[in-house]
Design an enzyme around this catalytic site. Structure first.
Site, PDB file in Angstrom:
ATOM      1  N   CYS A  75       6.635 -38.306  15.999  1.00 14.39           N
ATOM      2  CA  CYS A  75       8.073 -38.311  16.249  1.00 14.39           C
ATOM      3  C   CYS A  75       8.708 -39.322  15.310  1.00 14.39           C
ATOM      4  O   CYS A  75       8.321 -40.497  15.320  1.00 14.39           O
ATOM      5  CB  CYS A  75       8.349 -38.680  17.706  1.00 14.39           C
ATOM      6  SG  CYS A  75      10.099 -38.894  18.112  1.00 14.39           S
TER       7      CYS A  75
ATOM      8  N   CYS B 181      24.623 -41.299  24.425  1.00 16.51           N
ATOM      9  CA  CYS B 181      23.992 -40.703  25.613  1.00 16.51           C
ATOM     10  C   CYS B 181      23.640 -41.814  26.592  1.00 16.51           C
ATOM     11  O   CYS B 181      22.988 -42.794  26.232  1.00 16.51           O
ATOM     12  CB  CYS B 181      22.764 -39.903  25.217  1.00 16.51           C
ATOM     13  SG  CYS B 181      23.138 -38.550  24.072  1.00 16.51           S
TER      14      CYS B 181
ATOM     15  N   CYS C 277      19.905 -43.286  27.301  1.00 15.15           N
ATOM     16  CA  CYS C 277      19.029 -43.437  26.147  1.00 15.15           C
ATOM     17  C   CYS C 277      19.211 -44.799  25.490  1.00 15.15           C
ATOM     18  O   CYS C 277      20.332 -45.232  25.236  1.00 15.15           O
ATOM     19  CB  CYS C 277      19.332 -42.323  25.140  1.00 15.15           C
ATOM     20  SG  CYS C 277      18.333 -42.422  23.650  1.00 15.15           S
TER      21      CYS C 277
ATOM     22  N   CYS D 268      22.137 -45.100  16.822  1.00 18.39           N
ATOM     23  CA  CYS D 268      22.680 -43.792  17.155  1.00 18.39           C
ATOM     24  C   CYS D 268      24.112 -43.943  17.649  1.00 18.39           C
ATOM     25  O   CYS D 268      24.423 -44.885  18.392  1.00 18.39           O
ATOM     26  CB  CYS D 268      21.830 -43.109  18.229  1.00 18.39           C
ATOM     27  SG  CYS D 268      22.316 -41.406  18.578  1.00 18.39           S
TER      28      CYS D 268
ATOM     29  N   GLU E 110      11.899 -46.982  14.728  1.00 20.37           N
ATOM     30  CA  GLU E 110      10.632 -46.787  15.414  1.00 20.37           C
ATOM     31  C   GLU E 110      10.201 -45.332  15.299  1.00 20.37           C
ATOM     32  O   GLU E 110      11.024 -44.419  15.370  1.00 20.37           O
ATOM     33  CB  GLU E 110      10.745 -47.209  16.881  1.00 20.37           C
ATOM     34  CG  GLU E 110      10.944 -48.714  17.027  1.00 20.37           C
ATOM     35  CD  GLU E 110      10.964 -49.188  18.470  1.00 20.37           C
ATOM     36  OE1 GLU E 110      10.529 -50.323  18.706  1.00 20.37           O
ATOM     37  OE2 GLU E 110      11.423 -48.427  19.352  1.00 20.37           O
TER      38      GLU E 110
ATOM     39  N   CYS F 265      10.109 -40.784  25.548  1.00 24.52           N
ATOM     40  CA  CYS F 265      11.414 -40.187  25.273  1.00 24.52           C
ATOM     41  C   CYS F 265      12.539 -41.050  25.839  1.00 24.52           C
ATOM     42  O   CYS F 265      12.516 -41.433  27.003  1.00 24.52           O
ATOM     43  CB  CYS F 265      11.481 -38.794  25.894  1.00 24.52           C
ATOM     44  SG  CYS F 265      10.475 -37.587  25.055  1.00 24.52           S
TER      45      CYS F 265
END
Length: 377
Positions: A107, A118, A121, A114, A92, A342
């Site tokens: 962005c 975290c 997230c 990932c 994305e 974010c």
């Protein structure tokens, strides 16, 4: 991965390819400039490069290796694009309108998924699938550039702050930056690019040594090791003192003002004591702090359900930072209604029909997740 599209090429590699074909290598700059100027909506027949080269390009070097599988627009004008790659997988990317009516910010992602883990997230759900190639990052940039043009805007800044950790795919990120920024092909410019990291110190120093004249952002999210390690597992290897030292070294070596990203989580890292400790950490350092109210992502990897602090608590945190001499900005939520803010970017499971070099085909399902929701930075 073998080169398969025009977006896979740098100016130098395209010159070499054309020379190998017996074509004029000077056409390389013309081709790449046209690719940028048309935001990837490329037709070699529009260029004065000769019929033989036009036909060979059409047969052997398509301009693109991806398609837009989904496109969503929020009420605030933010757009989220799922870019599906013909080689498999999808990411994305996000386009955000600027306060200036003629500009937009973008962005993009550097990995599919990932591995950083975290806890607040969504990108970490499902782990890491693979690194993106430099060409696949260029593709995202062109998608956003085209989206901005559709809205009557110019893509004026770009952050590598989407899905994935750029410092763990740094060779490809640097190669992508060189292609995206290069002024000789009509690129966006070096100073308009920011690379974000959770604090992979060797990568931060390598980016510094690459001397690209880009900006660096650090996803800090806590001023102390105890809190930060709870949120960001990488802190156990690269603690707060080390990542701040690397950021200071980057600033001193490049002259580029750095940014600290700080997501506020209710009752976790949003106290006045946290603000004072962060201000102390920033003493004598000209970096800016972006304060980001948490954007919901559902149940975290650890099973925690985080919440956004109350508005008055957010304001008190920001004022405490400013009172401590910190240049602090409060980032208003953008695109959170379409999971484009974010921390909310994530692969989706619904496949889409895309048009690749071999004709219609199904995009590979990104993963089995159905949760909505890149790494917060």
């Amino acid at each position: 991965m073998a080169m398969s599209a025009l977006t896979d090429h740098s100016l130098e590699s395209l010159r070499a390819l054309l020379q190998g074909w017996g074509a004029n290598p000077a056409h390389a700059a013309t081709l790449l400039r046209h690719l940028h100027e048309t935001a990837g909506r490329f037709d070699p027949a529009d260029l004065p490069i000769g019929r033989t080269l036009i036909e060979r390009l059409r047969l052997e070097l398509p301009s693109r290796q991806s398609s837009i599988a989904h496109r969503h627009r929020s009420a605030d004008g933010t757009e989220k694009f799922m870019v599906a790659f013909f080689g498999g997988g999808a990411v994305e990317a996000v386009l955000m309108p600027s306060h200036r009516p003629d500009r937009a910010a973008g962005c993009i992602s550097s990995q599919i998924g990932c591995a950083m883990g975290c806890d607040f997230c969504a990108s970490t759900f499902g782990g890491l699938e693979r690194n993106l190639t430099a060409g696949e990052m260029v593709e995202q940039y062109l998608v956003l550039r085209a989206g901005a043009a559709d809205a009557g805007r110019r893509l004026s800044s770009l952050v590598f702050m989407g899905m994935g950790e750029p410092m763990l795919n740094l060779d490809a990120v640097i190669a992508a930056i060189r292609r995206i920024a290069a002024p000789e092909v009509g690129g966006i410019g070096w100073r308009q690019i920011t690379v974000s990291t959770v604090g992979i110190v060797p990568g931060m120093l390598r980016l510094m040594q690459a001397d690209l004249n880009v900006h660096l952002a650090l996803s800090l999210h806590a001023p102390d090791d105890l809190t930060r390690s709870r949120l960001i597992p990488a802190n156990r290897r690269y603690p707060v003192a080390d990542v701040i030292d690397a950021l200071r070294r980057f600033d001193a070596a490049t002259g580029r003002t750095c940014t600290l990203e700080y997501t506020l989580l209710d009752g976790v890292n949003d106290s006045l004591d946290h603000a004072r400790r962060l201000a102390e950490l920033m003493r004598g350092f000209r970096a800016h702090v972006n304060v980001i109210p948490y954007n919901p992502t559902g149940v975290s990897v650890s099973g925690t359900v985080y919440a956004r602090p109350a508005p008055e608590r957010i304001e008190a945190f920001v004022q405490a930072l400013r009172g401590g001499g910190v240049v602090a900005h409060l980032r208003r939520p953008r695109g959170d209604t379409i999971s484009a803010a974010c921390g909310q970017l994530q692969r989706r499971s619904s496949p889409a029909v895309i048009i690749g070099p071999g004709g219609p085909q199904k995009a590979e399902a990104a993963d089995g997740q159905t949760r909505t929701g890149s790494r917060t930075a």
